[in-house]
Scaffold this motif. Structure first.
Motif, PDB file in Angstrom:
ATOM      1  N   GLY A  15     -19.877  70.121  20.254  1.00  0.00           N
ATOM      2  CA  GLY A  15     -19.152  68.914  20.669  1.00  0.00           C
ATOM      3  C   GLY A  15     -20.031  67.670  20.620  1.00  0.00           C
TER       4      GLY A  15
ATOM      5  N   ARG B 242     -19.725  64.315  18.259  1.00  0.00           N
ATOM      6  CA  ARG B 242     -19.524  63.003  18.896  1.00  0.00           C
ATOM      7  C   ARG B 242     -20.637  62.025  18.518  1.00  0.00           C
ATOM      8  NH1 ARG B 242     -20.136  61.661  25.092  1.00  0.00           N
ATOM      9  NH2 ARG B 242     -18.834  59.793  25.270  1.00  0.00           N
TER      10      ARG B 242
ATOM     11  N   PHE C 133     -19.815  60.037  15.423  1.00  0.00           N
ATOM     12  CA  PHE C 133     -18.834  58.985  15.723  1.00  0.00           C
ATOM     13  C   PHE C 133     -19.536  57.809  16.412  1.00  0.00           C
ATOM     14  CE2 PHE C 133     -15.729  57.906  19.350  1.00  0.00           C
ATOM     15  CZ  PHE C 133     -15.117  56.878  18.655  1.00  0.00           C
TER      16      PHE C 133
ATOM     17  N   SER D  72     -13.139  52.622  24.519  1.00  0.00           N
ATOM     18  CA  SER D  72     -13.136  53.240  25.845  1.00  0.00           C
ATOM     19  C   SER D  72     -11.958  54.208  25.933  1.00  0.00           C
ATOM     20  CB  SER D  72     -13.033  52.142  26.900  1.00  0.00           C
ATOM     21  OG  SER D  72     -12.074  52.473  27.849  1.00  0.00           O
TER      22      SER D  72
ATOM     23  N   HIS E 159     -11.504  66.055  19.764  1.00  0.00           N
ATOM     24  CA  HIS E 159     -11.435  66.479  21.168  1.00  0.00           C
ATOM     25  C   HIS E 159     -10.896  67.896  21.328  1.00  0.00           C
ATOM     26  CE1 HIS E 159     -11.461  61.994  22.550  1.00  0.00           C
ATOM     27  NE2 HIS E 159     -12.630  62.429  22.134  1.00  0.00           N
TER      28      HIS E 159
ATOM     29  N   GLY F 131     -15.463  70.685  23.058  1.00  0.00           N
ATOM     30  CA  GLY F 131     -16.321  69.928  23.965  1.00  0.00           C
ATOM     31  C   GLY F 131     -15.770  69.745  25.358  1.00  0.00           C
ATOM     32  N   ILE F 132     -16.538  69.006  26.098  1.00  0.00           N
ATOM     33  CA  ILE F 132     -16.235  68.830  27.526  1.00  0.00           C
ATOM     34  C   ILE F 132     -16.237  67.344  27.865  1.00  0.00           C
ATOM     35  CG2 ILE F 132     -17.042  71.047  28.438  1.00  0.00           C
ATOM     36  CD1 ILE F 132     -19.446  68.256  28.588  1.00  0.00           C
TER      37      ILE F 132
ATOM     38  N   HIS G 169     -16.692  64.636  31.429  1.00  0.00           N
ATOM     39  CA  HIS G 169     -16.936  64.453  32.858  1.00  0.00           C
ATOM     40  C   HIS G 169     -15.649  63.920  33.493  1.00  0.00           C
ATOM     41  CE1 HIS G 169     -21.003  64.551  31.254  1.00  0.00           C
ATOM     42  NE2 HIS G 169     -21.401  64.852  32.478  1.00  0.00           N
TER      43      HIS G 169
ATOM     44  N   SER H  66     -14.657  60.250  33.262  1.00  0.00           N
ATOM     45  CA  SER H  66     -14.106  59.637  32.049  1.00  0.00           C
ATOM     46  C   SER H  66     -12.584  59.487  32.093  1.00  0.00           C
ATOM     47  CB  SER H  66     -14.484  60.446  30.806  1.00  0.00           C
ATOM     48  OG  SER H  66     -15.870  60.436  30.629  1.00  0.00           O
TER      49      SER H  66
HETATM   50  C1  HEM Z   1     -10.412  57.417  19.657  1.00  0.00           C
HETATM   51  C2  HEM Z   1     -11.327  56.987  20.448  1.00  0.00           C
HETATM   52  C3  HEM Z   1     -12.180  57.894  21.286  1.00  0.00           C
HETATM   53  C4  HEM Z   1     -12.413  57.775  22.616  1.00  0.00           C
HETATM   54  C5  HEM Z   1     -11.874  56.692  23.525  1.00  0.00           C
HETATM   55  C6  HEM Z   1     -13.259  58.872  23.005  1.00  0.00           C
HETATM   56  C7  HEM Z   1     -13.749  59.081  24.286  1.00  0.00           C
HETATM   57  C8  HEM Z   1     -14.457  60.202  24.686  1.00  0.00           C
HETATM   58  C9  HEM Z   1     -14.896  60.449  26.022  1.00  0.00           C
HETATM   59  C10 HEM Z   1     -14.700  59.523  27.216  1.00  0.00           C
HETATM   60  C11 HEM Z   1     -15.496  61.673  26.047  1.00  0.00           C
HETATM   61  C12 HEM Z   1     -16.056  62.416  27.256  1.00  0.00           C
HETATM   62  C13 HEM Z   1     -17.469  62.007  27.583  1.00  0.00           C
HETATM   63  C14 HEM Z   1     -17.918  62.679  28.860  1.00  0.00           C
HETATM   64  O1  HEM Z   1     -17.362  62.380  29.904  1.00  0.00           O
HETATM   65  O2  HEM Z   1     -18.860  63.508  28.807  1.00  0.00           O
HETATM   66  C15 HEM Z   1     -15.455  62.175  24.699  1.00  0.00           C
HETATM   67  C16 HEM Z   1     -15.942  63.393  24.316  1.00  0.00           C
HETATM   68  C17 HEM Z   1     -15.958  63.829  23.024  1.00  0.00           C
HETATM   69  N1  HEM Z   1     -15.533  63.128  21.919  1.00  0.00           N
HETATM   70 FE1  HEM Z   1     -14.475  61.427  21.925  1.00  0.00          FE
HETATM   71  N2  HEM Z   1     -13.525  59.639  21.908  1.00  0.00           N
HETATM   72  C18 HEM Z   1     -12.880  59.072  20.839  1.00  0.00           C
HETATM   73  C19 HEM Z   1     -12.943  59.512  19.534  1.00  0.00           C
HETATM   74  C20 HEM Z   1     -13.699  60.568  19.108  1.00  0.00           C
HETATM   75  C21 HEM Z   1     -13.956  60.894  17.734  1.00  0.00           C
HETATM   76  C22 HEM Z   1     -13.501  60.046  16.552  1.00  0.00           C
HETATM   77  C23 HEM Z   1     -14.679  62.027  17.730  1.00  0.00           C
HETATM   78  C24 HEM Z   1     -15.208  62.793  16.549  1.00  0.00           C
HETATM   79  C25 HEM Z   1     -14.583  62.910  15.414  1.00  0.00           C
HETATM   80  C26 HEM Z   1     -14.875  62.426  19.099  1.00  0.00           C
HETATM   81  C27 HEM Z   1     -15.501  63.568  19.506  1.00  0.00           C
HETATM   82  C28 HEM Z   1     -15.744  63.903  20.820  1.00  0.00           C
HETATM   83  C29 HEM Z   1     -16.298  65.181  21.224  1.00  0.00           C
HETATM   84  C30 HEM Z   1     -16.596  66.352  20.315  1.00  0.00           C
HETATM   85  C31 HEM Z   1     -16.454  65.121  22.609  1.00  0.00           C
HETATM   86  C32 HEM Z   1     -17.030  66.218  23.527  1.00  0.00           C
HETATM   87  C33 HEM Z   1     -18.517  65.935  23.728  1.00  0.00           C
HETATM   88  C34 HEM Z   1     -19.240  67.013  24.557  1.00  0.00           C
HETATM   89  O3  HEM Z   1     -18.840  68.156  24.526  1.00  0.00           O
HETATM   90  O4  HEM Z   1     -20.236  66.646  25.199  1.00  0.00           O
HETATM   91  N3  HEM Z   1     -14.294  61.500  19.907  1.00  0.00           N
HETATM   92  N4  HEM Z   1     -14.820  61.262  23.895  1.00  0.00           N
END
Ligand code: HEM
Length: 332
Positions: free
Chosen positions: A64, A68, A71, A168, A197, A200-201, A203, A206
């Motif tokens: 995850g 991320r 991105f 955001s 999404h 992954g995880i 918090h 968020s």
């Molecule tokens: C569209 C707008 C997006 C927003 C607003 C957004 C927002 C977020 C937020 C707030 C988290 C959680 C962070 C936390 O609390 O640890 C998250 C996690 C994640 N996002 Fe997004 N995201 C977006 C787009 C994307 C894109 C385009 C990708 C990849 C192609 C992506 C991949 C991930 C992954 C894989 C996680 C999990 C990370 C982990 O496991 O630590 N996100 N995202």
């Protein structure tokens, strides 16, 4: 007459050729291409894949954050590995709040070390971030796609830029579309890439405002979130409790699949930004089409959109540099 038509046609062709560069703000003279390292470092991709497969076999939860990271790198100053730079005064992108939850920087270093041993000074950190994202997705059951390479590394990284250009999780659909468009990405890229999404995880912090104080006037919850799911989330994310973690795709958060669209269509997308995909006819249609599966088409789309994202404002040719160490620029 024929001559002037030829001139107009030639100008039109030139315009067609430079339009992508204008849209993506490409700063070099060379485009990215598949197999950029095939002569100078033919093992580059296989070495990266080997390291990532080893890592994910032991720590699947790193897939995850590694996805991320790509991105977050691309959206701020382009895919130039600026996300990796350290700042002694904590003013780099990685010091910005949305990036404080990123993990896996040491994995990028591990890949870089392996590549420096095989082909010193050849493979850029920006390309490593792109290759690692692909391999991390594939290692947890996701698609494989051809990654364009040839990016060079930037030398600037700014906390403030990260704050202003990373979307955001509370954004509405119009703001999301605008932010993606500003990076040359379409509605389709938005709805396809949001499915990152599926792994992954997150918090609780968020999305906690959706549970307790969505409306500033009367402290109500977000009415677009499924009520049963809301109750489940509330037991895990208490109002004044610790900032614990939740799986974004409960039950399969370590498997890259199309289940994200079923969640979103059932109003169980975790963030406001996930739910917002139902507020635009085009993004909603994609969610609805994929809610019952259609894995093959989604996987293909995901690869295409990752390639599109990987083209954002890249440095190529003689621009930027190939860093020796991914966390610092060569002149330091
Ligand atoms: C569209 C707008 C997006 C927003 C607003 C957004 C927002 C977020 C937020 C707030 C988290 C959680 C962070 C936390 O609390 O640890 C998250 C996690 C994640 N996002 Fe997004 N995201 C977006 C787009 C994307 C894109 C385009 C990708 C990849 C192609 C992506 C991949 C991930 C992954 C894989 C996680 C999990 C990370 C982990 O496991 O630590 N996100 N995202």
């Amino acid at each position: 007459m024929a001559n002037s038509l030829r001139v107009i046609f030639t100008l039109f062709l030139h315009l067609l050729m430079i339009t992508p560069f204008i849209i993506h703000g490409v700063s070099g003279h060379y485009a990215l291409n598949i197999g950029f390292y095939s002569e100078l470092c033919p093992q580059a991709e296989s070495i990266t894949k080997r390291v990532i497969n080893e890592v994910i076999a032991i720590a699947p939860s790193l897939s995850g954050p590694l996805l991320r990271m790509f991105f977050h790198d691309c959206f701020v100053r382009g895919c130039d590995a600026s996300i990796l730079l350290n700042s002694p005064i904590k003013q780099a992108e990685k010091d910005a709040t949305p990036n404080l939850t990123l993990r896996g920087f040491q994995i990028i270093d591990r890949v870089k070390d392996a590549l420096e041993q095989a082909c010193p000074g050849i493979v850029s950190c920006a390309d490593i971030v792109a290759l690692v994202a692909r391999d991390a997705v594939a290692a947890v059951g996701g698609p494989h796609w051809e990654v364009e390479t040839g990016r060079r590394d930037g030398i600037i990284s700014s906390l403030n830029e990260a704050l202003t250009t990373l979307p955001s999780s509370s954004l509405n659909i119009n703001s999301l579309i605008t932010m993606f468009q500003q990076k040359g990405l379409t509605h389709k890229d938005l709805v396809v890439l949001s499915a990152g999404h599926t792994i992954g995880i997150s918090h609780c912090s968020s999305f906690i405002n959706r549970l307790y104080n969505f409306s500033v006037i009367d402290n109500t919850s977000d009415p677009t979130l499924d009520s049963e799911y809301m109750d489940k989330l509330k037991t895990r994310c208490t109002k004044d409790g610790p900032n614990v973690l939740v799986e974004m795709d409960p039950g399969s958060f370590r498997t890259f699949d199309e289940h994200y669209y079923e969640l979103v269509s059932k109003r169980r997308g975790l963030f406001r930004s996930d739910a917002a995909l139902l507020d635009n006819p085009e993004t909603k249609a994609y969610v609805e089409t994929h809610r019952y599966g259609n894995r093959e088409a989604f996987f293909r789309d995901f690869g295409v959109s990752m390639v599109n994202m990987g083209r954002i404002e890249v440095l190529t040719g003689n621009f930027g540099e190939v860093r020796k160490i991914c966390s610092k620029v060569n002149s330091l």
